[in-house]
Design a protein around this motif. Structure first.
Motif, PDB file in Angstrom:
ATOM      1  N   MET A   1      42.259  52.153  28.948  1.00  0.00           N
ATOM      2  CA  MET A   1      42.514  50.861  29.592  1.00  0.00           C
ATOM      3  C   MET A   1      42.163  49.709  28.642  1.00  0.00           C
ATOM      4  N   ASP A   2      43.052  48.726  28.571  1.00  0.00           N
ATOM      5  CA  ASP A   2      42.791  47.515  27.799  1.00  0.00           C
ATOM      6  C   ASP A   2      42.112  46.517  28.736  1.00  0.00           C
ATOM      7  N   LEU A   3      40.795  46.389  28.621  1.00  0.00           N
ATOM      8  CA  LEU A   3      40.038  45.561  29.549  1.00  0.00           C
ATOM      9  C   LEU A   3      40.496  44.106  29.527  1.00  0.00           C
ATOM     10  N   LYS A   4      40.685  43.554  28.330  1.00  0.00           N
ATOM     11  CA  LYS A   4      41.087  42.139  28.234  1.00  0.00           C
ATOM     12  C   LYS A   4      42.414  41.889  28.923  1.00  0.00           C
ATOM     13  N   LEU A   5      43.356  42.817  28.754  1.00  0.00           N
ATOM     14  CA  LEU A   5      44.661  42.681  29.388  1.00  0.00           C
ATOM     15  C   LEU A   5      44.534  42.757  30.905  1.00  0.00           C
ATOM     16  N   GLU A   6      43.722  43.687  31.379  1.00  0.00           N
ATOM     17  CA  GLU A   6      43.524  43.857  32.824  1.00  0.00           C
ATOM     18  C   GLU A   6      42.825  42.643  33.426  1.00  0.00           C
ATOM     19  N   LEU A   7      41.831  42.110  32.716  1.00  0.00           N
ATOM     20  CA  LEU A   7      41.149  40.898  33.174  1.00  0.00           C
ATOM     21  C   LEU A   7      42.117  39.724  33.251  1.00  0.00           C
ATOM     22  N   GLN A   8      42.970  39.603  32.234  1.00  0.00           N
ATOM     23  CA  GLN A   8      43.930  38.507  32.204  1.00  0.00           C
ATOM     24  C   GLN A   8      44.941  38.613  33.345  1.00  0.00           C
ATOM     25  N   LYS A   9      45.397  39.829  33.625  1.00  0.00           N
ATOM     26  CA  LYS A   9      46.352  40.039  34.721  1.00  0.00           C
ATOM     27  C   LYS A   9      45.744  39.620  36.058  1.00  0.00           C
ATOM     28  N   LYS A  10      44.510  40.018  36.287  1.00  0.00           N
ATOM     29  CA  LYS A  10      43.845  39.665  37.545  1.00  0.00           C
ATOM     30  C   LYS A  10      43.546  38.167  37.600  1.00  0.00           C
ATOM     31  N   ALA A  11      43.123  37.603  36.468  1.00  0.00           N
ATOM     32  CA  ALA A  11      42.835  36.159  36.418  1.00  0.00           C
ATOM     33  C   ALA A  11      44.099  35.349  36.673  1.00  0.00           C
ATOM     34  N   ASP A  12      45.220  35.777  36.123  1.00  0.00           N
ATOM     35  CA  ASP A  12      46.492  35.069  36.334  1.00  0.00           C
ATOM     36  C   ASP A  12      46.894  35.099  37.806  1.00  0.00           C
ATOM     37  N   LEU A  13      46.675  36.234  38.447  1.00  0.00           N
ATOM     38  CA  LEU A  13      46.992  36.355  39.866  1.00  0.00           C
ATOM     39  C   LEU A  13      46.133  35.415  40.699  1.00  0.00           C
ATOM     40  N   ILE A  14      44.854  35.343  40.365  1.00  0.00           N
ATOM     41  CA  ILE A  14      43.944  34.426  41.051  1.00  0.00           C
ATOM     42  C   ILE A  14      44.356  32.982  40.796  1.00  0.00           C
ATOM     43  N   GLU A  15      44.693  32.688  39.543  1.00  0.00           N
ATOM     44  CA  GLU A  15      45.081  31.324  39.168  1.00  0.00           C
ATOM     45  C   GLU A  15      46.298  30.858  39.967  1.00  0.00           C
ATOM     46  N   ASP A  16      47.300  31.719  40.041  1.00  0.00           N
ATOM     47  CA  ASP A  16      48.522  31.391  40.793  1.00  0.00           C
ATOM     48  C   ASP A  16      48.212  31.187  42.276  1.00  0.00           C
ATOM     49  N   SER A  17      47.338  32.011  42.807  1.00  0.00           N
ATOM     50  CA  SER A  17      46.991  31.914  44.229  1.00  0.00           C
ATOM     51  C   SER A  17      46.186  30.650  44.515  1.00  0.00           C
TER      52      SER A  17
ATOM     53  N   ARG B   1      38.668  56.277  38.376  1.00  0.00           N
ATOM     54  CA  ARG B   1      38.628  55.073  39.216  1.00  0.00           C
ATOM     55  C   ARG B   1      37.532  54.108  38.768  1.00  0.00           C
ATOM     56  N   SER B   2      36.533  54.632  38.074  1.00  0.00           N
ATOM     57  CA  SER B   2      35.387  53.819  37.660  1.00  0.00           C
ATOM     58  C   SER B   2      35.616  53.098  36.327  1.00  0.00           C
ATOM     59  N   GLU B   3      36.698  53.433  35.635  1.00  0.00           N
ATOM     60  CA  GLU B   3      36.877  52.968  34.261  1.00  0.00           C
ATOM     61  C   GLU B   3      36.813  51.447  34.129  1.00  0.00           C
ATOM     62  N   PHE B   4      37.516  50.737  34.988  1.00  0.00           N
ATOM     63  CA  PHE B   4      37.537  49.274  34.879  1.00  0.00           C
ATOM     64  C   PHE B   4      36.138  48.701  35.065  1.00  0.00           C
ATOM     65  N   PHE B   5      35.444  49.144  36.107  1.00  0.00           N
ATOM     66  CA  PHE B   5      34.114  48.620  36.384  1.00  0.00           C
ATOM     67  C   PHE B   5      33.127  48.940  35.264  1.00  0.00           C
ATOM     68  N   ILE B   6      33.212  50.131  34.704  1.00  0.00           N
ATOM     69  CA  ILE B   6      32.290  50.512  33.625  1.00  0.00           C
ATOM     70  C   ILE B   6      32.538  49.665  32.380  1.00  0.00           C
ATOM     71  N   GLN B   7      33.806  49.489  32.029  1.00  0.00           N
ATOM     72  CA  GLN B   7      34.132  48.642  30.873  1.00  0.00           C
ATOM     73  C   GLN B   7      33.711  47.189  31.124  1.00  0.00           C
ATOM     74  N   LEU B   8      33.923  46.729  32.342  1.00  0.00           N
ATOM     75  CA  LEU B   8      33.567  45.350  32.677  1.00  0.00           C
ATOM     76  C   LEU B   8      32.054  45.151  32.618  1.00  0.00           C
ATOM     77  N   SER B   9      31.300  46.110  33.121  1.00  0.00           N
ATOM     78  CA  SER B   9      29.847  46.022  33.071  1.00  0.00           C
ATOM     79  C   SER B   9      29.360  45.923  31.630  1.00  0.00           C
TER      80      SER B   9
END
Length: 296
Positions: free
Chosen positions: A1-17, A280-288
């Motif tokens: 998983m590319d953490l930066k890409l995943e963070l950006q995707k979620k941030a963009d969704l939040i930004e638009d909302s 399922r834990s990969e994103f959270f572990i990388q983020l931590s």
């Protein structure tokens, strides 16, 4: 998983909302809309709503059900920053590299902008509940999590003890109280709320809660550390303000090296809490890992 890409995707969704939800009509109170939007769109990392979306993904929920609550938690977080920066609180001139809200709009409007964001957050959640009654209990419980985490037994409790502790030496127990309530509460709440909204099992919710408590405290201790060794350009704010304001922090109570070790210990505990869930834990572990080693 590319953490930066995943963070950006979620941030963009939040930004638009957030762009969609926040008012901007030309009305007599337009000035307050401008002040609200100024701080909301001042360049935040969107960590708290991202955590809520990540909890939804972890459980396998519906992102559309979670988005209004994710945006609400960002509004609550932003209100707290506006008020924290006021002369009566931390008296900061810059936030995220830009003049603080009261420096642009004046203290009166800044106070009202914070009040407005807090109130509007609950309007947004109630509107989402009233619009779709499906899984009503989950939505009410999620809103309860957010309300308690931002109130007198959560963030505000930490802020009160923090204010009353200025210019005083405090022990580690009181410092933990401040950090766990002022900061960690709004890290734990979006993870728990996102999991609850998504129908988490008891086991999933308990594991995510342990994870959240550890990264919540670790995040704040890292913040304390960065106030000593951080780069002002990366942080977007002045370093050394905690020392200048004679505030008790982990480094001032335990020392810098011990504080760094504590962050590593909390990271390890956060990983241990969820690693048995596998991929399922990969994103959270990388983020931590990212949060406890971040430079801004």
């Amino acid at each position: 998983m590319d953490l930066k890409l995943e963070l950006q995707k979620k941030a963009d969704l939040i930004e638009d909302s957030l762009e969609k939800y926040l008012p901007k009509e030309n009305s007599p109170q337009k000035h307050i809309f401008d002040a609200m939007r100024y701080s909301i769109f001042a360049g935040g990392k969107r960590l708290r709503p991202i955590l809520m979306l990540a909890a939804c993904d972890f459980v396998g929920g519906n992102i559309d059900d979670v988005l209004p609550f994710a945006c609400a938690i960002e509004m609550i977080h932003t209100y707290s920053l506006i008020h924290d920066d006021l002369p009566a609180m931390d008296n900061d001139d810059y936030r995220r590299g830009k003049p603080t809200n009261h420096k642009v709009y004046g203290e009166g409007i800044a106070i009202l902008a914070g009040d407005a964001l807090l109130n509007y957050a609950f309007e947004l959640m109630i509107r989402a509940i009233s619009k779709n009654h499906k899984n009503l209990e989950r939505k009410v419980l999620a809103m309860k999590e957010i309300a308690e985490a931002s109130g007198i037994y959560g963030m505000i409790a930490g802020q009160v003890v923090d204010l009353l502790s200025e210019n005083k030496k405090i022990d580690g127990t009181k410092l933990d109280f401040i950090h766990n309530h002022k900061t960690a509460a709004l890290i734990i709440a979006p993870i728990r709320a996102g999991a609850i909204l998504s129908g988490a099992s008891k086991e999933e919710l308990e594991a995510l809660t342990v994870f959240a408590k550890n990264i919540g405290l670790g995040f704040q201790i890292r913040d304390d550390i960065l106030d000593i060794i951080g780069d002002e350009k990366k942080l977007g704010k002045k370093v050394g303000s905690d020392t200048e304001n004679q505030k008790s922090t982990y480094p001032s109570v335990y020392g810098l090296d011990a504080s760094k070790k504590k962050v590593d210990e909390l990271f390890n505990k956060s990983v241990k809490a969820i690693e048995h869930f596998g991929s399922r834990s990969e994103f959270f572990i990388q983020l931590s890992n990212y949060l406890v080693k971040r430079e801004y």
